[in-house]
Design a protein around this motif. Structure first.
Motif, mmCIF file in Angstrom:
data_model
loop_
_atom_site.group_PDB
_atom_site.id
_atom_site.type_symbol
_atom_site.label_atom_id
_atom_site.label_comp_id
_atom_site.label_asym_id
_atom_site.label_seq_id
_atom_site.Cartn_x
_atom_site.Cartn_y
_atom_site.Cartn_z
ATOM 1 N N TYR A 72 0.803 -1.222 0.000
ATOM 2 C CA TYR A 72 0.000 0.000 0.000
ATOM 3 C C TYR A 72 0.835 1.270 0.000
ATOM 4 N N LYS A 74 4.084 1.565 -1.214
ATOM 5 C CA LYS A 74 4.863 1.636 -2.461
ATOM 6 C C LYS A 74 4.280 0.631 -3.454
ATOM 7 N N PRO A 75 3.212 0.986 -4.152
ATOM 8 C CA PRO A 75 2.562 0.001 -5.032
ATOM 9 C C PRO A 75 3.403 -0.383 -6.256
ATOM 10 N N ASN A 76 4.334 0.457 -6.693
ATOM 11 C CA ASN A 76 5.150 0.147 -7.868
ATOM 12 C C ASN A 76 6.479 -0.519 -7.503
ATOM 13 N N LEU A 77 6.645 -0.888 -6.265
ATOM 14 C CA LEU A 77 7.884 -1.503 -5.810
ATOM 15 C C LEU A 77 8.033 -2.904 -6.415
ATOM 16 N N VAL A 78 9.211 -3.194 -6.945
ATOM 17 C CA VAL A 78 9.496 -4.524 -7.475
ATOM 18 C C VAL A 78 10.084 -5.345 -6.329
ATOM 19 N N ASP A 79 9.353 -6.371 -5.922
ATOM 20 C CA ASP A 79 9.788 -7.200 -4.797
ATOM 21 C C ASP A 79 10.737 -8.279 -5.314
#
Length: 128
Positions: A72, A74-79
């Motif tokens: 929520y 950082k919605p564009n975060l690449v995990d």
């Protein structure tokens, strides 16, 4: 007929990936790469001590909250997958064989080069 070969090739690739992952876990246990094996040992010891003092239910709750918080905020975060990152640094059996072949080829080249140099110096010593 082409579909059968395509399916067989896909199955072979999947089995190759599964075997590679199993070999990498085996190499961690056999201490083929001591640095990574020691990191895994320390991580397992810390996890064991943490589980003895903290309930597994509490750890799962905090892990879930952290996942939702990341999603929520950082919605564009690449995990990234830490386990996959760790396993990518451990060689499998075919990779070890490739490294041995490269090393042996390199050693042969240096031996020939040093033998040629020694031969030149021996020839110069005979001349003088």
């Amino acid at each position: 007929m082409k579909a059968v070969f395509t399916t067989a090739e896909g199955i072979q690739k999947g089995l190759d990936i599964a075997a590679s992952i199993a070999e990498k876990f085996s190499h961690i246990g056999q201490w083929k790469n001591p640095f990574i094996s020691s990191i895994c040992t320390v991580a397992m010891l810390v996890a064991g001590v943490a589980l003895s003092f903290i309930s597994l239910r509490v750890i799962i709750i905090f892990w879930g909250l952290n996942k939702f918080r990341k999603f929520y905020l950082k919605p564009n975060l690449v995990d990234n997958n830490e386990l996959d990152d760790l396993l990518s640094r451990v060689p499998s059996f075919p990779e070890i064989e490739q490294f041995r072949q490269i090393r042996s080829r390199g050693a042969k080249v240096t031996v020939k080069a040093t033998a040629a140099v020694e031969g030149d110096s021996a020839a110069k010593a005979k001349e003088s």
